[in-house]
Design an enzyme around this catalytic site. Structure first.
Site, PDB file in Angstrom:
ATOM      1  N   CYS A  87     -24.949  55.290  67.700  1.00  0.00           N
ATOM      2  CA  CYS A  87     -25.960  56.314  67.418  1.00  0.00           C
ATOM      3  C   CYS A  87     -25.660  57.586  68.232  1.00  0.00           C
ATOM      4  O   CYS A  87     -24.669  58.241  67.986  1.00  0.00           O
ATOM      5  CB  CYS A  87     -27.355  55.749  67.657  1.00  0.00           C
ATOM      6  SG  CYS A  87     -28.647  56.701  66.831  1.00  0.00           S
ATOM      7  N   HIS A 195     -27.459  50.330  64.801  1.00  0.00           N
ATOM      8  CA  HIS A 195     -27.643  49.742  66.128  1.00  0.00           C
ATOM      9  C   HIS A 195     -27.402  48.228  66.131  1.00  0.00           C
ATOM     10  O   HIS A 195     -28.358  47.458  65.999  1.00  0.00           O
ATOM     11  CB  HIS A 195     -29.079  49.983  66.599  1.00  0.00           C
ATOM     12  CG  HIS A 195     -29.364  51.391  66.992  1.00  0.00           C
ATOM     13  ND1 HIS A 195     -29.180  51.852  68.275  1.00  0.00           N
ATOM     14  CD2 HIS A 195     -29.833  52.432  66.284  1.00  0.00           C
ATOM     15  CE1 HIS A 195     -29.526  53.128  68.330  1.00  0.00           C
ATOM     16  NE2 HIS A 195     -29.927  53.516  67.136  1.00  0.00           N
ATOM     17  N   GLU A 197     -26.948  46.354  68.595  1.00  0.00           N
ATOM     18  CA  GLU A 197     -27.647  45.739  69.734  1.00  0.00           C
ATOM     19  C   GLU A 197     -29.102  45.439  69.422  1.00  0.00           C
ATOM     20  O   GLU A 197     -29.763  44.733  70.168  1.00  0.00           O
ATOM     21  CB  GLU A 197     -27.532  46.639  70.976  1.00  0.00           C
ATOM     22  CG  GLU A 197     -28.491  47.810  71.051  1.00  0.00           C
ATOM     23  CD  GLU A 197     -28.115  49.000  70.188  1.00  0.00           C
ATOM     24  OE1 GLU A 197     -27.220  48.864  69.336  1.00  0.00           O
ATOM     25  OE2 GLU A 197     -28.739  50.071  70.356  1.00  0.00           O
TER      26      GLU A 197
END
Lengths: 222, 76
Positions: A87, A195, A197
């Site tokens: 990002c 993302h 994560e």
């Protein structure tokens, strides 16, 4: 194996990516402030986290890309250390010249915050070897400036060299050729707007993102 | 020495913000606005002995992203 998360003023996914690295590797990463001029010794993987560093002033990632630590990151990337930018981290990578192109305001002008279906284009990189080529995975996106732009020659080169890691199954932000994530020429730097994560355990709604960190950390540790 | 640096998007780079401004002008009743491109202006006060090369380097290294933007320097 030691990993590092670079923390910029305004990063807000630094702890998320630290949790992902800690959960998968068993060791907490070093959190390295942007004002440092050197990385800790023995870092085998560098993560540039999501967020809104410097309030997106000037251009997203522009000020962070000129911070002292980025010279060390560029140097490490040049020596082959894997670097993942997620990002805002992807924006920092393009602004620092580690990846080509630029990330512009979403074509619809809206902040896009949702799960996005991604197609794995290249599963032979150190970041994507736990996926099948052509596999569709769902990974959250949350960005205002994820509209990937590069000139046609650059886009042709990225595609020709297999450097498009992920594409959006549906174009959510205007990105050229639906590009969601790209690799550098050497294959040790990945930038992606989604993302991973944020999808590493069942409570997140799936673990498709975890596989990226598992494959990457296993390669780096080997 | 005062400088004004004008940064604009390159031709061919889509400008969603410019498009939104164009539509807003239309909805205010201003007809015939064929296009709007948004850009940025920086006003700098620099030492009098700053060279053209240094100014150009400031633009290339930070003020503009030459992948998507052009810049021009106006001396005040």
């Amino acid at each position: 194996m030691k990993t590092a998360v670079i923390v910029f003023p305004g990063s807000n996914c630094d702890r998320d990516v630290a949790v992902a690295l800690r959960d998968v590797s068993g060791t907490a990463p070093a959190m390295v402030w942007h004002g440092e001029s050197e990385l800790p010794d023995g870092i085998g993987l560098i993560a540039l986290p999501g967020g809104f560093s410097y309030g997106d002033y000037l251009r997203c990632g522009a000020i962070s890309a000129r911070s002292p630590i980025m010279q060390a990151v560029v140097g490490a990337a040049g020596r082959g250390t894997p670097v993942i930018g997620i990002c805002n981290g992807f924006q920092v990578l393009t602004e620092s010249g580690l990846l080509p192109g630029a990330l512009m305001r979403n074509s619809g002008l809206n902040f896009v915050c949702r799960d996005a279906a991604l197609t794995v284009e290249n599963n032979r990189s150190i970041f994507t070897d736990r996926y099948q080529a052509g596999e569709t995975i769902r990974i959250p996106v949350a960005h205002h400036d994820g509209n990937y732009f590069a000139d046609d020659d650059t886009l042709d080169r990225l595609e020709g060299e297999g450097r498009v890691a992920f594409r959006y199954a549906e174009n959510i932000n205007g990105s050229a050729r639906n590009i969601a994530g790209i690799l550098n020429g050497a294959g040790n730097v990945l930038g992606m707007m989604p993302h991973p994560e944020r999808r590493i355990e069942a409570a997140h709604g799936g673990d498709e993102g975890r596989r990226l960190f598992e494959g990457l950390l296993e390669t780096v540790a080997a | 020495m005062k400088l004004r640096v004008v940064v604009t998007l390159k031709n061919g780079v889509l400008d969603p913000q410019g498009k939104a401004i164009q539509h807003a002008l239309g909805s205010l009743g201003f007809e015939g606005v064929a296009d709007v491109r948004a850009g940025k202006i920086f006003e700098l006060e620099v030492a009098d002995d700053t060279s053209d090369e240094q100014i150009d380097e400031m633009c290339r290294k930070l003020l503009a992203n030459t992948v998507i933007e052009n810049y021009r320097v106006e001396r005040q």
